[in-house]
Enzyme design. Sequence first.
Site, PDB file in Angstrom:
ATOM      1  N   ARG A   1       0.863  -1.191   0.000  1.00 49.67           N
ATOM      2  CA  ARG A   1       0.000   0.000   0.000  1.00 49.67           C
ATOM      3  C   ARG A   1       0.888   1.226   0.000  1.00 49.67           C
ATOM      4  O   ARG A   1       2.095   1.127   0.274  1.00 49.67           O
ATOM      5  CB  ARG A   1      -0.916  -0.011   1.219  1.00 49.67           C
TER       6      ARG A   1
ATOM      7  N   HIS B   1       5.460   1.154  17.345  1.00 48.23           N
ATOM      8  CA  HIS B   1       4.322   1.993  17.702  1.00 48.23           C
ATOM      9  C   HIS B   1       4.738   3.443  17.897  1.00 48.23           C
ATOM     10  O   HIS B   1       4.148   4.375  17.345  1.00 48.23           O
ATOM     11  CB  HIS B   1       3.680   1.438  18.979  1.00 48.23           C
TER      12      HIS B   1
ATOM     13  N   GLY C   1     -14.648  37.877   7.293  1.00 46.87           N
ATOM     14  CA  GLY C   1     -14.192  37.632   8.656  1.00 46.87           C
ATOM     15  C   GLY C   1     -14.965  36.434   9.168  1.00 46.87           C
ATOM     16  O   GLY C   1     -15.981  36.562   9.820  1.00 46.87           O
TER      17      GLY C   1
ATOM     18  N   ASP D   1     -16.109  35.842  13.107  1.00 48.64           N
ATOM     19  CA  ASP D   1     -17.346  36.458  13.567  1.00 48.64           C
ATOM     20  C   ASP D   1     -18.532  35.990  12.737  1.00 48.64           C
ATOM     21  O   ASP D   1     -19.630  35.836  13.260  1.00 48.64           O
ATOM     22  CB  ASP D   1     -17.229  37.986  13.520  1.00 48.64           C
TER      23      ASP D   1
END
Lengths: 931, 931
Positions: free
Chosen positions: A357, A473, A810, A813
Amino acid sequence: MAKIKKAKGKTKPEKKAGKKYIYFFGKGKADGNGEMRALLGGKGAGLAEMTNAGIPVPPGFTITTEVCNMYYENNKKIPDAVDKEMLVYVKKLEEVTGKKFGDLNNPLLVSVRSGAKFSMPGMMDTILNLGINDKVVEGLAKLTGNERFAYDSYRRFIQMFSDVAVGISKHFFERKIDELKEKKGVKHDVELTAEDMKTLVKQFKEIYKKEKGVDFPQDPIEQLRIARNAVFNSWMNERAITYRKLNDIPHNLGTAVNVQTMVFGNMGDDSGTGVGFTRNPATGEKVFYGEYLTNAQGEDVVAGIRTPKPISELEKEMPEVFRQLREITSRLEKHYRDVQDFEFTIEKKKLFMLQTRSGKRTAKAAVRIAVDMVKEGLITEEEAILRVAPNTLDQLLHPVFDPKVKLNIIAKGLPASPGASSGRVVFTADEAVEWAEKGEKVILVRLETCPDDIHGMDKAKGILTARGGMTSHAAVVARGMGKCCVAGCEDLKIDEDNKQFLVKGKDIVVKEGDWISLDGSTGNVILGKVPTVEPKMEGEFGIFMKWVDKMRKLKVRANADIPRDAKVARNFGAEGIGLCRTEHMFFAEDRLPHMQAMILAHDEKGRRDALDKLLPMQRSDFEGLFATMEGYSVTIRLLDPPLHEFLPKREELMSEIVTMKANNTTTTNNEIIKKALELVPEGKNDLEKAEKLLHRVEELHEFNPMLGHRGCRLGITYPEISEMQARAIFEAAANLIEKGKKIVPEVMVPLVGFLKEFIDQKKIIDETAKKVMEEKGVKIQYMVGTMIEIPRAAITADEIAKEAEFFSFGTNDLTQTTLGFSRDDSGKFTKVYIDKGIFEKDPFQTLDQEGVGKLVDIAVKAGRSTRPKLKLGICGEHGGDPASVEFCHRTGLDYVSCSPFRVPIARLAAAQAAVKEKIEKKGKKTKERDK
Amino acid sequence: MAKIKKAKGKTKPEKKAGKKYIYFFGKGKADGNGEMRALLGGKGAGLAEMTNAGIPVPPGFTITTEVCNMYYENNKKIPDAVDKEMLVYVKKLEEVTGKKFGDLNNPLLVSVRSGAKFSMPGMMDTILNLGINDKVVEGLAKLTGNERFAYDSYRRFIQMFSDVAVGISKHFFERKIDELKEKKGVKHDVELTAEDMKTLVKQFKEIYKKEKGVDFPQDPIEQLRIARNAVFNSWMNERAITYRKLNDIPHNLGTAVNVQTMVFGNMGDDSGTGVGFTRNPATGEKVFYGEYLTNAQGEDVVAGIRTPKPISELEKEMPEVFRQLREITSRLEKHYRDVQDFEFTIEKKKLFMLQTRSGKRTAKAAVRIAVDMVKEGLITEEEAILRVAPNTLDQLLHPVFDPKVKLNIIAKGLPASPGASSGRVVFTADEAVEWAEKGEKVILVRLETCPDDIHGMDKAKGILTARGGMTSHAAVVARGMGKCCVAGCEDLKIDEDNKQFLVKGKDIVVKEGDWISLDGSTGNVILGKVPTVEPKMEGEFGIFMKWVDKMRKLKVRANADIPRDAKVARNFGAEGIGLCRTEHMFFAEDRLPHMQAMILAHDEKGRRDALDKLLPMQRSDFEGLFATMEGYSVTIRLLDPPLHEFLPKREELMSEIVTMKANNTTTTNNEIIKKALELVPEGKNDLEKAEKLLHRVEELHEFNPMLGHRGCRLGITYPEISEMQARAIFEAAANLIEKGKKIVPEVMVPLVGFLKEFIDQKKIIDETAKKVMEEKGVKIQYMVGTMIEIPRAAITADEIAKEAEFFSFGTNDLTQTTLGFSRDDSGKFTKVYIDKGIFEKDPFQTLDQEGVGKLVDIAVKAGRSTRPKLKLGICGEHGGDPASVEFCHRTGLDYVSCSPFRVPIARLAAAQAAVKEKIEKKGKKTKERDK
């Protein structure tokens, strides 16, 4: 959102005459191919593809997804004809392998796995070693000369089969193993003998009989039928249904079943198993890279129990196998046109590829590999751009150790994940979290890590392990986190109980809390804290970013308020400043008193006096910004936050007044308040002054400051503020233009909702510009535009664009107002929302495209309808989020603006968006041509 | 919004051959007519219309608006040809009137007035008596036998002409008058003699010469030219430009100039002047109604200096003139199909109509007149509906004095404006404001009112004057305000200095602060406070509202939280409840402690225990509401406000803790806090408990509670709250259904922004409903829907409508979020915004149709796209605002919901919207047919 799509019609459950339901692969030839993902599932198509490519894959066959649907439509029964077809292919498999189900001398063993069109991890576990029975196990023992191996395989098979195929809890089996180990006084499974395994097999079969009421099936075909049906059943288990809902995968796709010959790497010293990469996944270097263990099974490598050998040793041990492996893997790389992460098994000198893969890689490696592959002619520049995940670039943008500093290197491990960091040593994940939350930088030191350590790894600045390789790991996880890691540093003797580690052969003891530094690119472990320097954008990275810039259409600017940030941004490729928040300048210690004096003034004259003192400071701020960004646009936003943010907190003042009164004193001891009181001219003493100040603070107090007296509402009620700011901007620009510099100021009016608000402010700005130009005798090219940050502005953008020369979305906001969420307060319910799946992502990090995005789209279309050349940008946090950048590209913005460190990320995201669009268009054209 | 529209092209400034620029009216025939408003202006068209209708109007001519535009295009000069045309019409006027400019024996005097297409009050003052000069004044004196009148007229003319036409400040002239009065020791103008007037004329001419450098023009034609040009100049004065901008009137319309023969009501006892109404403007009764003064000029009536006689006396004094007046005014009423408010002058027994217009009237009168006119066949029911301004209905919905109470009537005045109210007596407007702001109800008592008193009248509950008639300032203004007024109460002796009034012939002294009551429908002045009773919806009002209900398409519901309000609403015609705010129930004294206990609970169990106590209370609340609204839908909104609203205020707790600490005590004396502390089980003493309570309050504290943890976010994080509320709703419904009642609950989820939020809450509601239905064995028909009150909900309404059965637009919050304004905080800048013209109206009172309205429209269309039968309503304050109701009708909502007292207003507004739409459609059809 998860949509459950239903099958459109029913296909007849009977096998259709002549129709093929099973696809064989093996001996260099497969019935299917890589394109047939829908029919064979991803895994089945991949196995067919590899087989066809001449890769030695253990042979087998795939039962198609159509059979799965037939199974459900046929009341969970396999049509007879399909079952018969399966027997044909079992026979073929026996022929190809020369092995036979139930043959004592050469038994065929198979694995049975599910495989749907889209990968669905965790849908069904794998069943290995299917085909073993009471007799075969003996043959296997004889054949391998390894009785323990044979019985261990059998007991594993019974255990897996019982759990996965017929639903008997693992627990029953594990208890038996534990009992046996206890009885024998051993700790690990490996310490159990062949006899022990035989005992376990006996006990396991008893469990099976007790739970199911029948004997454990001895006929391999019967085993196979049960396992096959179990795979089909697993398609509709709850986990799978949930997974599909969450990922918007239709339920009628069905799963295929893959039946594949088992191979064994533990059949002696001429056998083995390993994993590898076609290139170095940490650096990207084009070197064959991997690890293996002789006489071992795959899981032994990954588990990190035995430290594996580097793959180069395989060349000495089994030169022919090594040569074959190199040849196959470079073929795979060419075939898939990407670095391959592969697993292989050698069964008695015969090489089998079990999996391949695309390999996970660090950002550094991703960039290098992409650039190299373009040079090698393997991929195009456009493909190269898509090969690097934008967010991972972050790893390349952070500091490295200052090369001028002499390092006290105390040990060397594997360079498992690049980066450089210093921190204080801790020995457990919990401690890492604890210390980090106290604000400490920590390095997590472990013998080896396991999934239980993730939370600590997340908080640590770096990870150091004494065991495990580059695929352990710790290494894998750290690379994923973009975090520095040195793994397998075998010189360390970790003494967790005493919270210290020793370095072998050296008289060094490092205790909990001591400072160490890790270099994840060299593997060096350094004593003490080491200063770092900024990374440079050169080499492959430089080449890569040139391609990126060539491809992207969006410009990328930075949000920066001070010259230092602007400089960082420019180094990272910012093409201007998209947002300079002028209020940040007012909070500086030398300015705040003037700001406060302005707020406390009783009239316009008082305000103007205070503003006059701020003017030269703002002007010099702007000069610095303009000079740093010379030649590029600099967008300066007028004052935005509510004025009370500049005054002492209401509650503090209240408390202090109550305290003074209760203590019968008129003097305060609170230094911050004392300082603020200096600005209150009236009042005999602190108490009186504090009361007067509180009065003003109360006047300015707001229930919802986010929706209060801020943004252009300030400039409209106090025009003198806008006037001073405009003057500072234009005087700064004029001063630099006089010196021959090219300065492009863009003045931005915040929080506009009504066209008339904008007109009011624009008039002040234009008049001030005119005055300054006359005074200075200099011509300034400037623009006046607005933030689009409240829904009304977006909805009436056609009106506003009549006057505004640019819009900057923006989105912080705009998200707050569109969603009705205060960013500061939404923490109270956001966690629940994410847990319940109401939010997929935090809308303050990734733009809510269905909601906020729709408004942006409306505003873009409306704005351009009245001003076709309207300049459009975004300056919310979303400007640095790749998914949001892609949205901005598709919506047709001109630029994104983000924090300096995210500029390269935004550049790459913008380029990817452009490439994707190009591919889509090509796809559409092809489709049209094909019609 | 004010748009400045410019002329599309230039018309040539020269007079076009054959084109008519002046329109004559007089002798029963006019060149123009009432349709020609654009060319002749409103006043000119009206004069033409009246003349054509055979009404005796003083003859004159109108110079068209085209001339005004030519004047500006011709560099402020009148084309010669037009000037010549004017002379022709002056001649014609002389012929028609038999008077001549400058004729000593029969001089022609004219008034000159502006008159644009749209009425623009205050654009230019009128010039009266134009045509007087040094010789004419003598002729006038001889002619009228009244030298004083002649010279007074001359000095007035000089004064007006100087001020209005050539811009000499009034001040110069007024000073001369004051000097003269002082010298003569008199107080009022009327005390000046003919000789005094002569002196003034001399002085005035000197002023003119000094200021202008030329003599006062003696040639009437020259006077006329100057006055005409002054009118054209006034079109572009600042007041006029501002007015047009504010009212969206194009600047290129131009004004006409009306030149009209003067008539004099002060030519002796066979002359007079008066005003009147064709029906009673206070009650609507069909009685001829008016006042007049003999030997007086128009301004004497309006000024209220002489108390005029009722018009009935004219019948005795001049029966023929009276008959003619009745005949003319009833013709006018028929012609204009509405009550006429007219002005007339009798010059030597000859009647002239000076003005007629639709009469202002009280709501009561408006309704009665509309109903009567339908009965008389004068107008249709649909027209009748349009004749009553919805907001004025308010006057009819308020209480009247309890008829059972014996009234102590101390005086009787004119019933100038209906209504009944009690208040404490104040004598100046300033005091009225002062007292009212302290929360006192006041009655403003004045000799007579003037425009300076408006602010006090606004604050007063009622107005009482000793002088002035039904058309006096006090009466007109009070009716406009819908405020009770008793005017011309001549028995009062007002002693402002001693702040008291006496009642003539009675031994009564009413002092400042004493309670009195006024009945504006009878004119009674009552001593003391009188209780009131609710009005009844019967008589003409009942008939009218039946037509209204027949016509409207929108349903009207009420916002009501308690059965009492629901009852009021039902009486006013509400067809269900559109919004019941359940949280209002939790603030009641017996419930708050349980609510607080729930909030302070540590876990779900604790919360459920507290909720269990609230359940029966909520259930009984709902039973009351359901029963009151039986047969109609009742929409109940789940808990909406943030939880901290139920706890003591943060600042109070902080202060109290600081105080306890400073005083070295652990006990609080603050009763409110003491009560709240009872709910805190842990803690040894008040101080500890207060600190624990503060901790929880701090946890719940929000920076922007409006955008915080509220609405469905509460129900999602604490599902047990929604569950309890749903149970209370369905149990209440079941209990009543069991008794055979028809109950239609609609459960409303607040503040939804994401479909998944709604799904989460709907599941709880449906499950609870199912359980209750099973428990009770009763079937409940119910709906589950949502508020649309944040922009995201509006934008994604198609998604939300997949699950929601109804939408109710919460336009209060939708306005807050769409505009980014906190309603609580916007007061800080709203005044400036209205002053600067950024807001035309407060968006919290009248829906912002361009912004919020657009979102509503988007949501309506999107919602119905996925659920065609989606039920749609509005429950914000806007549901009772007529303009917003019209918007709701046009947008296709099913209902509006408003406060109970506004239900009839909303019903009427809805009917008007339907009628207007019908007319528009008819208009369109006619247009199409005419093509």
